[in-house]
Design a protein around this motif. Sequence first.
Motif, PDB file in Angstrom:
ATOM      1  N   ALA A 113      44.778  54.869  40.946  1.00  0.00           N
ATOM      2  CA  ALA A 113      43.333  54.577  40.923  1.00  0.00           C
ATOM      3  C   ALA A 113      42.954  53.670  39.758  1.00  0.00           C
ATOM      4  O   ALA A 113      41.934  53.868  39.107  1.00  0.00           O
ATOM      5  CB  ALA A 113      42.512  55.873  40.882  1.00  0.00           C
ATOM      6  N   LEU A 114      43.781  52.651  39.509  1.00  0.00           N
ATOM      7  CA  LEU A 114      43.521  51.734  38.403  1.00  0.00           C
ATOM      8  C   LEU A 114      42.666  50.553  38.854  1.00  0.00           C
ATOM      9  O   LEU A 114      42.923  49.407  38.494  1.00  0.00           O
ATOM     10  CB  LEU A 114      44.848  51.252  37.805  1.00  0.00           C
ATOM     11  N   ASN A 115      41.663  50.834  39.658  1.00  0.00           N
ATOM     12  CA  ASN A 115      40.664  49.838  40.025  1.00  0.00           C
ATOM     13  C   ASN A 115      39.418  50.084  39.184  1.00  0.00           C
ATOM     14  O   ASN A 115      38.940  51.212  39.087  1.00  0.00           O
ATOM     15  CB  ASN A 115      40.326  49.929  41.516  1.00  0.00           C
ATOM     16  N   PHE A 116      38.918  49.012  38.554  1.00  0.00           N
ATOM     17  CA  PHE A 116      37.726  49.133  37.713  1.00  0.00           C
ATOM     18  C   PHE A 116      36.477  48.695  38.475  1.00  0.00           C
ATOM     19  O   PHE A 116      35.386  48.681  37.913  1.00  0.00           O
ATOM     20  CB  PHE A 116      37.873  48.276  36.454  1.00  0.00           C
ATOM     21  N   THR A 117      36.648  48.308  39.714  1.00  0.00           N
ATOM     22  CA  THR A 117      35.541  47.926  40.583  1.00  0.00           C
ATOM     23  C   THR A 117      35.700  48.668  41.896  1.00  0.00           C
ATOM     24  O   THR A 117      36.812  49.100  42.238  1.00  0.00           O
ATOM     25  CB  THR A 117      35.534  46.397  40.816  1.00  0.00           C
ATOM     26  N   ASP A 118      34.620  48.851  42.622  1.00  0.00           N
ATOM     27  CA  ASP A 118      34.712  49.547  43.899  1.00  0.00           C
ATOM     28  C   ASP A 118      35.579  48.764  44.876  1.00  0.00           C
ATOM     29  O   ASP A 118      35.482  47.529  44.974  1.00  0.00           O
ATOM     30  CB  ASP A 118      33.323  49.740  44.506  1.00  0.00           C
ATOM     31  N   MET A 119      36.441  49.456  45.587  1.00  0.00           N
ATOM     32  CA  MET A 119      37.254  48.825  46.616  1.00  0.00           C
ATOM     33  C   MET A 119      37.610  49.867  47.666  1.00  0.00           C
ATOM     34  O   MET A 119      37.757  51.052  47.356  1.00  0.00           O
ATOM     35  CB  MET A 119      38.537  48.219  46.027  1.00  0.00           C
ATOM     36  N   ASN A 120      37.719  49.423  48.892  1.00  0.00           N
ATOM     37  CA  ASN A 120      38.131  50.303  49.980  1.00  0.00           C
ATOM     38  C   ASN A 120      39.545  49.942  50.409  1.00  0.00           C
ATOM     39  O   ASN A 120      39.913  48.766  50.441  1.00  0.00           O
ATOM     40  CB  ASN A 120      37.181  50.141  51.181  1.00  0.00           C
ATOM     41  N   LYS A 165      33.376  29.228  20.714  1.00  0.00           N
ATOM     42  CA  LYS A 165      32.617  29.062  21.948  1.00  0.00           C
ATOM     43  C   LYS A 165      32.844  27.703  22.611  1.00  0.00           C
ATOM     44  O   LYS A 165      32.651  27.555  23.814  1.00  0.00           O
ATOM     45  CB  LYS A 165      31.114  29.259  21.674  1.00  0.00           C
ATOM     46  N   ASP A 166      33.259  26.704  21.815  1.00  0.00           N
ATOM     47  CA  ASP A 166      33.421  25.373  22.389  1.00  0.00           C
ATOM     48  C   ASP A 166      34.798  25.155  23.013  1.00  0.00           C
ATOM     49  O   ASP A 166      35.058  24.094  23.593  1.00  0.00           O
ATOM     50  CB  ASP A 166      33.162  24.294  21.331  1.00  0.00           C
ATOM     51  N   LEU A 167      35.688  26.140  22.913  1.00  0.00           N
ATOM     52  CA  LEU A 167      37.000  26.011  23.561  1.00  0.00           C
ATOM     53  C   LEU A 167      36.882  26.365  25.038  1.00  0.00           C
ATOM     54  O   LEU A 167      36.154  27.293  25.408  1.00  0.00           O
ATOM     55  CB  LEU A 167      38.029  26.935  22.904  1.00  0.00           C
ATOM     56  N   PRO A 168      37.656  25.679  25.904  1.00  0.00           N
ATOM     57  CA  PRO A 168      37.593  25.961  27.346  1.00  0.00           C
ATOM     58  C   PRO A 168      38.504  27.129  27.728  1.00  0.00           C
ATOM     59  O   PRO A 168      39.517  26.958  28.390  1.00  0.00           O
ATOM     60  CB  PRO A 168      38.058  24.647  27.974  1.00  0.00           C
ATOM     61  N   TRP A 169      38.125  28.333  27.301  1.00  0.00           N
ATOM     62  CA  TRP A 169      38.925  29.522  27.619  1.00  0.00           C
ATOM     63  C   TRP A 169      38.181  30.365  28.646  1.00  0.00           C
ATOM     64  O   TRP A 169      36.954  30.429  28.662  1.00  0.00           O
ATOM     65  CB  TRP A 169      39.212  30.352  26.362  1.00  0.00           C
ATOM     66  N   PHE A 170      38.974  31.015  29.522  1.00  0.00           N
ATOM     67  CA  PHE A 170      38.368  31.812  30.589  1.00  0.00           C
ATOM     68  C   PHE A 170      39.210  33.065  30.816  1.00  0.00           C
ATOM     69  O   PHE A 170      40.415  32.984  31.074  1.00  0.00           O
ATOM     70  CB  PHE A 170      38.278  30.997  31.884  1.00  0.00           C
ATOM     71  N   LEU A 171      38.567  34.211  30.721  1.00  0.00           N
ATOM     72  CA  LEU A 171      39.218  35.501  30.966  1.00  0.00           C
ATOM     73  C   LEU A 171      38.952  35.901  32.411  1.00  0.00           C
ATOM     74  O   LEU A 171      37.808  35.855  32.868  1.00  0.00           O
ATOM     75  CB  LEU A 171      38.649  36.553  30.017  1.00  0.00           C
ATOM     76  N   HIS A 172      40.014  36.275  33.122  1.00  0.00           N
ATOM     77  CA  HIS A 172      39.814  36.708  34.502  1.00  0.00           C
ATOM     78  C   HIS A 172      39.011  38.007  34.527  1.00  0.00           C
ATOM     79  O   HIS A 172      39.186  38.878  33.677  1.00  0.00           O
ATOM     80  CB  HIS A 172      41.156  36.920  35.222  1.00  0.00           C
ATOM     81  N   ARG A 173      38.123  38.117  35.488  1.00  0.00           N
ATOM     82  CA  ARG A 173      37.334  39.340  35.637  1.00  0.00           C
ATOM     83  C   ARG A 173      38.257  40.553  35.674  1.00  0.00           C
ATOM     84  O   ARG A 173      39.219  40.587  36.446  1.00  0.00           O
ATOM     85  CB  ARG A 173      36.516  39.289  36.925  1.00  0.00           C
ATOM     86  N   GLY A 174      37.961  41.543  34.846  1.00  0.00           N
ATOM     87  CA  GLY A 174      38.809  42.732  34.770  1.00  0.00           C
ATOM     88  C   GLY A 174      38.453  43.714  35.867  1.00  0.00           C
ATOM     89  O   GLY A 174      37.559  44.546  35.693  1.00  0.00           O
ATOM     90  N   GLU A 175      39.165  43.635  36.993  1.00  0.00           N
ATOM     91  CA  GLU A 175      38.836  44.467  38.148  1.00  0.00           C
ATOM     92  C   GLU A 175      39.855  45.576  38.400  1.00  0.00           C
ATOM     93  O   GLU A 175      39.651  46.415  39.276  1.00  0.00           O
ATOM     94  CB  GLU A 175      38.699  43.580  39.383  1.00  0.00           C
ATOM     95  N   GLY A 176      40.965  45.579  37.617  1.00  0.00           N
ATOM     96  CA  GLY A 176      41.946  46.635  37.801  1.00  0.00           C
ATOM     97  C   GLY A 176      43.275  46.310  37.155  1.00  0.00           C
ATOM     98  O   GLY A 176      43.433  45.277  36.507  1.00  0.00           O
TER      99      GLY A 176
END
Length: 428
Positions: free
Chosen positions: A233-240, A333-344
Amino acid sequence: MNPALTKIGAQMSNLTGVRAIMKDIIETLKAGAGQQFINLSAGNPLILPEVEQLWRDCTAELLASSEYGEVVCRYGSSQGYGPFIEAIANDFNRRYELNLTERNILVTPGSQTLYFYAANAFGGYTSSGELRQIILPLSPDYTGYGGVSLVPEALVAYKPFLDIDAAAHRFKYRPDFSQVSITETTGCVLFSRPCNPTGNVLTDDEVQKIASLAAAENVPVLIDSAYAPPFPALNFTDMNLIFQENIIHCTSLSKAGLPGERIGIAIGHQKFIEGLEFFQANASIHSSRYGQAIAARAINSGALGEISEKVIRPFYQNKFAVLEQSLTAAMPKDLPWFLHRGEGAIFAWLWLQDLPITDWEFYQELKQVGVIVVPGSTFFPGLQDEWSHKHQCLRISLTGSDQEIATGMQRLAKVAEQVYQRATVMGK
């Protein structure tokens, strides 16, 4: 004297993906005796006290029961240990209003073995010489898929659509259905949900669309649910969980505290399960019954489901929050970094857009400041196209302490700032 290996022998003797990187990490840790490293590379789940105690209690019950001799001292069915299969069927039927019988379930020595069986049962060359492809509809995905097929050219992955929130420095991968091709030459489809390495959770609609495309060609879809409900159950967002005739739901007890026992579980239509069972009978007879016997107790009592939701999930969800907050505070803040949404899952995935050096070189620079992560380019098995994005990502494990994660992100941010600044100076 080196033995003369066959083509398959040579292929299977090579380390792929993260396993190759881990060799370098182990050597780094040995060579750096006395140096304190923050090791955020591990895929091994942490040993949580409540989880370990559950397995100790279940082991004590097994040892005290008359069942022990039957479990340990006798061979069993290739399909799996009967009481464990019954426990899985009862639990899933109750939770998801299914009508599973024992013929819908197969237990394998870990889910990696299950994907090896499936990749070679459904993918590769047919008896008439036609190539059946193993489709990964979304890349990046689990690095272990790169080694499951005995026919490497059968593995085909597709670049995703990047859903970017520039202001928040977040992004999410989505299947690019204008690119994904599932045809009469497809043998099977495979993807993880939640995803190792990115933490991505495909939406219910995305899963349904993939399954529908595959159903039109009578193609099985294997959904790798090693991090999904009901355990761990290592999902941090709802999923079916999605169940239909051409879906093989593949789960594991590794992230629920039993990685050493290698328990993989396939749930699907009998026509698929039976073929995989025969494959297993030829390959390994059956998986270990000891782990299945103690897991049956944990499932039947409800303890495994409860610990998954109340202990395992919140523990790693908090780790992701620590990483997210630390990285957001430390990154310019001016660096082009992006963290993937933490969904699980138990990892974070960082994209450094237009990174002036490769992910491998960045990994080496991080080691110089005592931080170890995993270069992201190891997580694109089957992707044929050249794509600069592959060399701009890092997988960061959530298995460190809160302080280690926070300090690691501060050091990573400093290295990133220096790398981009060097490139700017050199470009002038």
